[in-house]
Design an enzyme around this catalytic site. Structure first.
Site, PDB file in Angstrom:
ATOM      1  N   LYS A  10       0.562  -0.816   0.257  1.00 49.60           N
ATOM      2  CA  LYS A  10       0.010  -0.063   0.240  1.00 49.60           C
ATOM      3  C   LYS A  10       0.588   1.192  -0.111  1.00 49.60           C
ATOM      4  CE  LYS A  10      -3.583  -2.441   3.050  1.00 49.60           C
ATOM      5  NZ  LYS A  10      -4.250  -2.209   3.609  1.00 49.60           N
ATOM      6  N   TYR A  50     -12.117  -2.659  -3.142  1.00 55.27           N
ATOM      7  CA  TYR A  50     -12.674  -2.584  -1.407  1.00 55.27           C
ATOM      8  C   TYR A  50     -14.306  -2.487  -1.668  1.00 55.27           C
ATOM      9  CZ  TYR A  50      -7.716  -2.111   1.012  1.00 55.27           C
ATOM     10  OH  TYR A  50      -6.907  -1.994   1.112  1.00 55.27           O
ATOM     11  N   ASN A 113      -1.463  -0.022   7.700  1.00 57.32           N
ATOM     12  CA  ASN A 113      -0.972  -1.522   7.905  1.00 57.32           C
ATOM     13  C   ASN A 113      -0.101  -2.665   6.444  1.00 57.32           C
ATOM     14  OD1 ASN A 113      -3.339  -2.221   6.694  1.00 57.32           O
ATOM     15  ND2 ASN A 113      -4.266  -3.424   7.412  1.00 57.32           N
ATOM     16  N   HIS A 116      -1.934  -5.424   1.538  1.00 57.04           N
ATOM     17  CA  HIS A 116      -3.455  -6.641   1.374  1.00 57.04           C
ATOM     18  C   HIS A 116      -3.065  -7.304   0.292  1.00 57.04           C
ATOM     19  CE1 HIS A 116      -6.957  -6.684   0.037  1.00 57.04           C
ATOM     20  NE2 HIS A 116      -6.814  -7.717  -1.139  1.00 57.04           N
ATOM     21  N   GLU A 127      -9.866 -10.117  -7.383  1.00 57.01           N
ATOM     22  CA  GLU A 127      -8.652  -9.501  -7.656  1.00 57.01           C
ATOM     23  C   GLU A 127      -7.353  -9.377  -8.618  1.00 57.01           C
ATOM     24  OE1 GLU A 127      -9.469  -8.409  -2.165  1.00 57.01           O
ATOM     25  OE2 GLU A 127      -8.028  -9.778  -3.354  1.00 57.01           O
TER      26      GLU A 127
END
Ligand code: UDP
Ligand code: MG
Length: 153
Positions: A10, A50, A113, A116, A127
């Protein structure tokens, strides 16, 4: 069973210059890179990625974050790759992520974080199709798989 899964480093991971170290963990484990690119994500792609979280209180912030700066999309292949990569990533809340996991070693906040990873077989297929065109996912042989995977059965 051989599986393919999607990983995103990310925007926080790219900005913190951790892309190489995160990628190295998967390479060292023995997973095969079958797709790799830097992406400046637009709102449409962010919302589709998302979609499962649409309507939740953190959704707008998540979309804003993921579109704020480029990310690195990685397609990985290997035995039971989907679950194995999730285990290597660690818990969503980095404060609860086990040491030795990527989040447990390198992150402290849920909103930052770092990474993904697809959470199941159906999600991985969807995805990978969302982030990579079919011709961006590459089939190739690795000599080292004789030692990582073993003899072909
Ligand atoms: N997230 C957040 N607040 C929450 C839940 C999730 O900011 O209360 C963010 C977090 O970055 C997480 C992402 O939304 O990685 C997707 O949430 P999910 O529950 O799918 O976690 P993941 O699969 O990434 O572990
Ligand atoms: Mg998730």
């Amino acid at each position: 069973m051989t599986e393919r899964t999607l990983v995103l480093v990310k925007p926080d991971g790219v900005q913190r210059q951790l892309t190489g170290r995160i990628l190295a963990r998967f390479e060292e484990r023995g997973l095969k890179i079958v797709g790799l690119k830097l992406v400046k994500v637009d709102r449409d792609l962010a919302e589709r990625h998302y979609a499962v979280h649409k309507g939740k209180p953190f959704f707008e912030g998540l979309v804003a974050f993921i579109t704020s700066s480029p990310l690195v999309a990685i397609a990985l292949e290997g035995p039971s790759a989907i679950g194995m990569v999730r285990t290597m990533v660690g818990a969503t809340k980095p404060t609860e992520a086990a040491p030795g996991t990527i989040r447990g070693d390198l992150a402290v906040e849920m909103g930052q974080n770092l990474i993904h990873a697809s959470d199941g077989a159906e999600t991985a297929v969807a995805e990978l199709a969302l982030w990579f065109r079919a011709d961006e996912l590459v089939d190739y042989e690795r000599e080292i798989d004789r030692w990582v995977i073993g003899p072909k059965g």
